[in-house]
Design an enzyme around this catalytic site. Structure first.
Site, PDB file in Angstrom:
ATOM      1  N   LYS A  45     -12.436  57.331 -21.195  1.00  6.81           N
ATOM      2  CA  LYS A  45     -13.182  56.174 -20.670  1.00  6.81           C
ATOM      3  C   LYS A  45     -14.688  56.369 -20.861  1.00  6.81           C
ATOM      4  O   LYS A  45     -15.140  57.497 -21.159  1.00  6.81           O
ATOM      5  CB  LYS A  45     -12.847  55.987 -19.187  1.00  6.81           C
ATOM      6  CG  LYS A  45     -13.301  57.147 -18.303  1.00  6.81           C
ATOM      7  CD  LYS A  45     -12.677  57.073 -16.912  1.00  6.81           C
ATOM      8  CE  LYS A  45     -13.178  58.225 -16.050  1.00  6.81           C
ATOM      9  NZ  LYS A  45     -12.410  58.326 -14.790  1.00  6.81           N
ATOM     10  N   TYR A 261     -47.561  59.511 -15.792  1.00  3.68           N
ATOM     11  CA  TYR A 261     -47.733  58.488 -14.758  1.00  3.68           C
ATOM     12  C   TYR A 261     -47.924  59.104 -13.375  1.00  3.68           C
ATOM     13  O   TYR A 261     -47.208  60.030 -12.999  1.00  3.68           O
ATOM     14  CB  TYR A 261     -46.516  57.560 -14.714  1.00  3.68           C
ATOM     15  CG  TYR A 261     -46.429  56.608 -15.882  1.00  3.68           C
ATOM     16  CD1 TYR A 261     -47.430  55.661 -16.112  1.00  3.68           C
ATOM     17  CD2 TYR A 261     -45.341  56.643 -16.756  1.00  3.68           C
ATOM     18  CE1 TYR A 261     -47.344  54.785 -17.172  1.00  3.68           C
ATOM     19  CE2 TYR A 261     -45.248  55.759 -17.814  1.00  3.68           C
ATOM     20  CZ  TYR A 261     -46.256  54.827 -18.019  1.00  3.68           C
ATOM     21  OH  TYR A 261     -46.177  53.959 -19.076  1.00  3.68           O
ATOM     22  N   MET A 314     -40.245  56.259 -20.044  1.00  2.44           N
ATOM     23  CA  MET A 314     -39.139  55.553 -20.705  1.00  2.44           C
ATOM     24  C   MET A 314     -38.759  56.189 -22.042  1.00  2.44           C
ATOM     25  O   MET A 314     -37.587  56.387 -22.335  1.00  2.44           O
ATOM     26  CB  MET A 314     -39.514  54.081 -20.915  1.00  2.44           C
ATOM     27  CG  MET A 314     -38.354  53.234 -21.409  1.00  2.44           C
ATOM     28  SD  MET A 314     -38.838  51.530 -21.712  1.00  2.44           S
ATOM     29  CE  MET A 314     -39.175  50.949 -20.061  1.00  2.44           C
TER      30      MET A 314
HETATM   31  C1  LIG Z   1     -12.016  59.686 -14.630  1.00  2.00           C
HETATM   32  C2  LIG Z   1     -10.627  59.937 -14.184  1.00  2.00           C
HETATM   33  C3  LIG Z   1      -9.953  61.118 -14.546  1.00  2.00           C
HETATM   34  C4  LIG Z   1     -10.667  62.260 -15.243  1.00  2.00           C
HETATM   35  O1  LIG Z   1     -11.382  63.002 -14.305  1.00  2.00           O
HETATM   36  P1  LIG Z   1     -12.261  64.295 -14.710  1.00  2.00           P
HETATM   37  O2  LIG Z   1     -12.766  64.800 -13.427  1.00  2.00           O
HETATM   38  O3  LIG Z   1     -13.321  63.773 -15.622  1.00  2.00           O
HETATM   39  O4  LIG Z   1     -11.354  65.225 -15.421  1.00  2.00           O
HETATM   40  C5  LIG Z   1      -8.619  61.246 -14.216  1.00  2.00           C
HETATM   41  N1  LIG Z   1      -7.981  60.263 -13.536  1.00  2.00           N
HETATM   42  C6  LIG Z   1      -8.598  59.129 -13.140  1.00  2.00           C
HETATM   43  C7  LIG Z   1      -7.852  58.112 -12.368  1.00  2.00           C
HETATM   44  C8  LIG Z   1      -9.941  58.935 -13.438  1.00  2.00           C
HETATM   45  O5  LIG Z   1     -10.559  57.827 -13.019  1.00  2.00           O
END
Ligand SMILES: *Cc1c(COP(=O)(O)O)cnc(C)c1O
Length: 372
Positions: A45, A261, A314
């Site tokens: 993801k 800044y 930035m």
């Molecule tokens: C993101 C996620 C994972 C992976 O978790 P990590 O800590 O990055 O290994 C597994 N299961 C679900 C439901 C997640 O949302």
């Protein structure tokens, strides 16, 4: 680094993000060995935690990974396209909130992860007969169905389409946290409702829990990308990302000069300052700024750790390179911001966040080079 990467880097004077797909695959194999005989999937993801979804899916699939987890239908379609003719199951974790989600998932042969009765009915109506997962909430209180809802879904004559029952840990990186046992017990109480489904609970840290809650399938993400699944202990994973940026400008600042800044840092001695073209728009978080009251991030110049001084802005960040070997301090010289030495967990700690945020913030302006 390849010749083309080097010429690209000098042609554009851009920061270079190198992603080591061999390290990614080695990390997946290490996780797979740790959870055998359970199957080891891969969470890809958020653009594979910022590293690039397509290259990650292709490399992991070629290494034998057969199950991928994404967040939403858009990522599911990208993962399916990256797999091409290669086999691979894709689960979309975030459910079916948008009205076209079920159709979009069915169109790319992805499995919905169902988190409520309402989503269950939507899936049956819009993707009849297509497999899906049942997400059981065991304490996170985000997505996932209650035990009661799970009973109702399991009683449905069509419950046979559920091929995976899963839940998610709240604090698996804390091996001694009693929540882990409570969640495993809650999951074990609901799991038998789906006797024909495989079961999955463990994220990266979950794979390494003493309880070994591997069930049939694990879901590591962070560890695959080099993040430490065991905070406080040595990181068993290989670094996957390396971020280097060229110095745009070197300046000699007398004691008393301020940087950036709001003048939050003042030179205490005559200093050599290196300006790099990476800023918070690239994911070098502003919270990595360094002031006198609060040390920030660091960069490696000629093998020496040098502090970020003043506000990260930035597009630009200033590094105090006074203590670096001066042969490495000139316009065009590269500094390392992330890699084997300054890990994502290290930068995260200095920026007051977690490595997950460092990875998923990696910017779009970097010249990306895939090796391995
Ligand atoms: C993101 C996620 C994972 C992976 O978790 P990590 O800590 O990055 O290994 C597994 N299961 C679900 C439901 C997640 O949302």
């Amino acid at each position: 680094m390849s010749a083309s990467a080097a010429s690209g880097k000098f042609a554009t004077a851009q920061a270079v993000l190198t992603i080591d797909l061999a390290a990614l695959v080695a990390n997946w194999r290490a996780m797979a060995a740790a959870c055998a005989p359970a199957e080891c999937g891969a969470v890809v993801k958020a653009n594979a935690y910022g590293t690039g979804l397509e290259p990650a899916v292709r490399a992991l699939s070629a290494a034998g990974c057969a199950t991928f987890f994404v967040a939403n239908p858009g990522e599911a379609a990208r993962a399916r396209a990256a797999l091409g003719p290669s086999p691979g199951r894709i689960y979309a974790l975030n459910g079916l909130a948008s009205p076209d989600a079920a159709l979009a998932l069915a169109a790319c042969d992805a499995h919905a992860v169902i988190g409520s009765l309402e989503e269950w009915r939507t899936w049956l109506a819009q993707a009849p007969g297509k497999p899906c997962a049942a997400h059981i909430d065991t304490g996170m209180n985000r997505l996932g169905m209650s035990a009661q809802e799970a009973q109702a879904v399991a009683a449905d004559p069509q419950a046979g389409v559920i091929d995976l029952v899963m839940s998610h840990f709240v604090a698996s990186e804390e091996g001694g946290n009693a929540l882990n046992d409570a969640q495993i017990a809650a999951f074990d109480a609901v799991r038998p409702l789906f006797p024909h489904a495989r079961a999955s609970m463990a994220n990266s840290s979950g794979v390494l829990l003493a309880q070994r809650p591997h069930y049939d399938l694990t879901r590591p993400g962070y560890a695959l990308y080099g993040g430490n699944p065991l905070p406080g202990l040595p990181n068993p994973m290989r670094a996957v990302v390396r971020l280097e940026a060229p110095m745009l400008r070197v300046r000699h600042a007398p004691a008393g000069a301020t940087v950036g800044y709001n003048a939050t840092w003042t030179a205490q001695r005559d200093s050599v300052l290196a300006v790099i073209g990476v800023g918070y728009a690239d994911g070098l978080l502003r919270s990595a700024s360094g002031s006198h009251s609060h040390a920030g991030g660091e960069a490696i110049v000629g093998g020496v750790r040098c502090p970020i001084v003043g506000r990260v802005s930035m597009d630009l960040t200033v590094i105090d390179a006074t203590d670096a070997p001066q042969g490495f301090v000139h316009p065009g010289a590269m500094v390392e911001i992330l890699g084997e030495t300054i890990t994502v967990d290290d930068l995260a700690a200095r920026a007051g966040t977690i490595g997950y945020e460092i990875l998923t913030s990696l910017g779009a302006r970097y010249h990306r080079v895939y090796v391995g």
